[in-house]
Every structure is written in structure tokens, then in C-alpha cells.
Design a protein around this motif. Structure first.
Motif, mmCIF file in Angstrom:
data_model
loop_
_atom_site.group_PDB
_atom_site.id
_atom_site.type_symbol
_atom_site.label_atom_id
_atom_site.label_comp_id
_atom_site.label_asym_id
_atom_site.label_seq_id
_atom_site.Cartn_x
_atom_site.Cartn_y
_atom_site.Cartn_z
ATOM 1 N N ASN A 198 0.844 -1.197 0.000
ATOM 2 C CA ASN A 198 0.000 0.000 0.000
ATOM 3 C C ASN A 198 0.880 1.247 0.000
ATOM 4 O OD1 ASN A 198 -1.720 2.184 0.709
ATOM 5 N ND2 ASN A 198 -3.151 0.767 1.668
ATOM 6 N N VAL A 199 0.731 2.088 -1.007
ATOM 7 C CA VAL A 199 1.600 3.260 -1.161
ATOM 8 C C VAL A 199 0.902 4.574 -0.796
ATOM 9 C CG1 VAL A 199 2.949 2.128 -2.947
ATOM 10 C CG2 VAL A 199 0.979 3.514 -3.604
ATOM 11 N N THR A 200 -0.336 4.488 -0.302
ATOM 12 C CA THR A 200 -1.129 5.679 -0.030
ATOM 13 C C THR A 200 -0.549 6.513 1.112
ATOM 14 O OG1 THR A 200 -3.090 4.410 -0.666
ATOM 15 C CG2 THR A 200 -3.463 6.503 0.466
ATOM 16 N N PRO A 201 -0.417 7.831 0.940
ATOM 17 C CA PRO A 201 0.057 8.689 2.036
ATOM 18 C C PRO A 201 -0.864 8.595 3.248
ATOM 19 C CG PRO A 201 -0.055 9.919 -0.030
ATOM 20 C CD PRO A 201 -0.692 8.602 -0.285
ATOM 21 N N ALA A 202 -0.310 8.841 4.435
ATOM 22 C CA ALA A 202 -1.103 8.704 5.661
ATOM 23 C C ALA A 202 -0.745 9.777 6.675
ATOM 24 C CB ALA A 202 -0.895 7.316 6.274
ATOM 25 N N ILE A 203 -1.783 10.246 7.383
ATOM 26 C CA ILE A 203 -1.615 11.180 8.491
ATOM 27 C C ILE A 203 -2.124 10.496 9.760
ATOM 28 C CG2 ILE A 203 -2.291 13.397 9.492
ATOM 29 C CD1 ILE A 203 -2.774 14.444 6.683
ATOM 30 N N PHE A 204 -1.317 10.502 10.807
ATOM 31 C CA PHE A 204 -1.767 9.963 12.080
ATOM 32 C C PHE A 204 -2.465 11.062 12.882
ATOM 33 C CE2 PHE A 204 1.638 6.768 11.345
ATOM 34 C CZ PHE A 204 0.828 5.643 11.391
ATOM 35 N N ILE A 205 -3.605 10.696 13.465
ATOM 36 C CA ILE A 205 -4.372 11.593 14.335
ATOM 37 C C ILE A 205 -4.393 10.950 15.714
ATOM 38 C CG2 ILE A 205 -6.608 12.664 14.753
ATOM 39 C CD1 ILE A 205 -7.193 12.396 11.781
ATOM 40 N N THR A 206 -3.734 11.557 16.696
ATOM 41 C CA THR A 206 -3.597 10.854 17.965
ATOM 42 C C THR A 206 -3.396 11.797 19.139
ATOM 43 O OG1 THR A 206 -2.235 9.222 19.143
ATOM 44 C CG2 THR A 206 -1.132 10.608 17.536
ATOM 45 N N SER A 207 -3.721 11.284 20.311
ATOM 46 C CA SER A 207 -3.476 12.034 21.543
ATOM 47 C C SER A 207 -2.076 11.748 22.083
ATOM 48 C CB SER A 207 -4.514 11.664 22.598
ATOM 49 O OG SER A 207 -4.515 10.265 22.826
ATOM 50 N N ARG A 208 -1.396 10.756 21.496
ATOM 51 C CA ARG A 208 -0.019 10.480 21.904
ATOM 52 C C ARG A 208 0.870 11.646 21.458
ATOM 53 N NH1 ARG A 208 1.478 4.179 20.536
ATOM 54 N NH2 ARG A 208 -0.416 3.192 21.331
ATOM 55 N N ASN A 209 1.686 12.143 22.388
ATOM 56 C CA ASN A 209 2.455 13.334 22.029
ATOM 57 C C ASN A 209 3.931 13.274 22.384
ATOM 58 O OD1 ASN A 209 2.348 13.545 24.777
ATOM 59 N ND2 ASN A 209 0.949 15.298 24.814
ATOM 60 N N SER A 210 4.426 12.100 22.763
ATOM 61 C CA SER A 210 5.850 12.002 23.065
ATOM 62 C C SER A 210 6.652 11.922 21.768
ATOM 63 C CB SER A 210 6.139 10.759 23.918
ATOM 64 O OG SER A 210 6.008 9.582 23.141
#
Length: 222
Positions: A74-86
């Protein structure tokens, strides 16, 4: 114009609804899933232009999901949406194949800008640096180098963008509208004549049957 298709993995139904409604009002097509299993099934069945992935979700996590998906091609670009902030989480996100990382809570406008930026870049993930298009023909997408029997071919910027688009959507029928929107910036005037010239150039280099024209519908790269 053809709508860019987004997959949204977010297990919070209220946030999922808010994000999807906002992005759809901005002209995108959004498919919502709420756990890893549904995301895996949807990715197997359909192709998307961009993935929006929460990390802490039922059935696994977004990092592992994308990492496994990358291994499967899978070559599709991705953005992570998360509350993890370290910083460790940010690093893990990029190492798993992500292209951007936005922390909760976030402004919907900021998410939109990040989406627009990534889609405009027209980059994608590939397990190898150089793609083999046919016997004796390779394309280095990162450095925009087309080689035919070892000789570098000179292409215009929009011809490179068109070739990358075709490679991303190999065998798919791409409408004239989608191609024109992709090649020309908002402050430029699209040209059907120029598009035909770019197609002619690529056919000359890659073979006349490499790009199939479907009358009044669009083009298909084979």
C-alpha cells in the motif's frame, strides 16, 4: 472535478462525524471506520488518496496497521491523528510509514491544510527506490529520472507529475477532470491541448499502448 477519497479510522463517533462532515463540506469523499479490522477490510477492497489514522483504536493500533499495509504494497500517504504526544510516538509514527502527525485536540482547519499539502505533493510510498515500468524502462520517482535502456529522458515538470499520477493509479481509468485538476495549480488555466501533448510524449517514450484513451471518459495507464 473528481473528489479525493479519504479513509478515516477514528473510534470516537463524535469526532469521526465532525471530521468527516467538515471534510465532505470541503469537497472530499470520506469513508469512516472505527476499528482495525474494518480498516483492514476496507483497505483490501478499495483504494484511497489519503489515510487518516487514529492510533489507539479497538483491535490494534494505527501504527501497526499502516506498517503491515506498507509491507503489503500500500503506497497511499497517511496522516496519524492521535493524543499520543511524546517524541518516541512521533518517531514510531514516521517509522511505520506515516507522512504527517497531528495531535489531539486539533483545529479542523489545520487538518484540512495538512491534507491539502500532502495531496498536492503527489508523493507516495514505494518499497523500492526505482520502479520498473517495462523491459529496459525504469523510473526513479524521488529524483524524477526516467531511464530507457540506461539513457536519461528529459521530461517537463507536468510530464513528471502526470507519469507519477499514472503510476499511482495503474490500470485505473482517470477522468480528464481529475488529471487536469492534478497537473495545474489553482492559479493556472488547465489546457486540454497541453495534456494531449504530455500524453503523446509519454506514449512515444513508453510505447503507444502504454496509455489507453477512453473517448469522453479519460485515460488508463497500463
Amino acid at each position: 472535478m473528481t473528489k479525493a477519497s479519504l479513509l478515516l479510522l477514528e473510534d470516537d463517533p463524535n469526532l469521526s462525524e465532525s471530521v468527516s462532515e467538515y471534510l465532505e463540506n470541503c469537497g472530499y469523499s470520506v469513508t469512516c471506520v472505527y476499528d482495525v479490522s474494518a480498516a483492514e477490510d476496507t483497505l483490501y477492497e478499495r483504494k484511497f488518496d489519503l489515510l487518516l489514522l487514529d492510533v489507539n483504536v479497538p483491535g490494534g493500533d494505527g501504527f501497526s496497521l499502516l506498517k503491515a499495509s506498507r509491507k503489503e504494497g500500500n503506497v497511499t500517504p497517511a496522516i496519524f491523528i492521535t493524543s499520543r504526544n511524546s517524541m518516541k510516538d512521533v518517531e514510531e509514527g514516521f517509522e511505520s510509514g506515516g507522512d504527517d502527525y497531528i495531535r489531539k485536540p486539533f483545529a479542523l482547519k489545520e487538518l484540512l491544510l495538512r491534507i491539502q499539502t500532502i495531496l498536492k505533493r503527489n508523493f507516495y510510498h514505494n518499497p523500492t527506490d526505482v520502479l520498473k515500468l517495462a523491459e529496459g524502462i525504469t523510473y526513479d520517482s524521488d529524483n524524477q529520472v526516467l531511464l530507457i535502456n540506461g539513457a536519461t529522458q528529459n521530461l517537463q515538470l507536468k510530464e513528471h507529475k502526470l507519469l507519477k499520477l499514472f503510476i499511482q493509479h495503474r490500470h485505473e481509468l482517470l477522468s480528464h477532470e481529475m488529471i487536469l485538476e492534478h497537473l495545474w495549480d489553482y492559479d493556472e488555466t488547465p489546457s486540454d491541448g497541453s495534456l494531449r501533448t504530455y500524453i503523446k510524449t509519454l506514449r512515444k517514450l513508453l510505447g503507444k499502448d502504454s496509455i489507453v484513451s477512453h473517448k469522453r471518459l479519460g485515460y488508463q495507464f497500463r
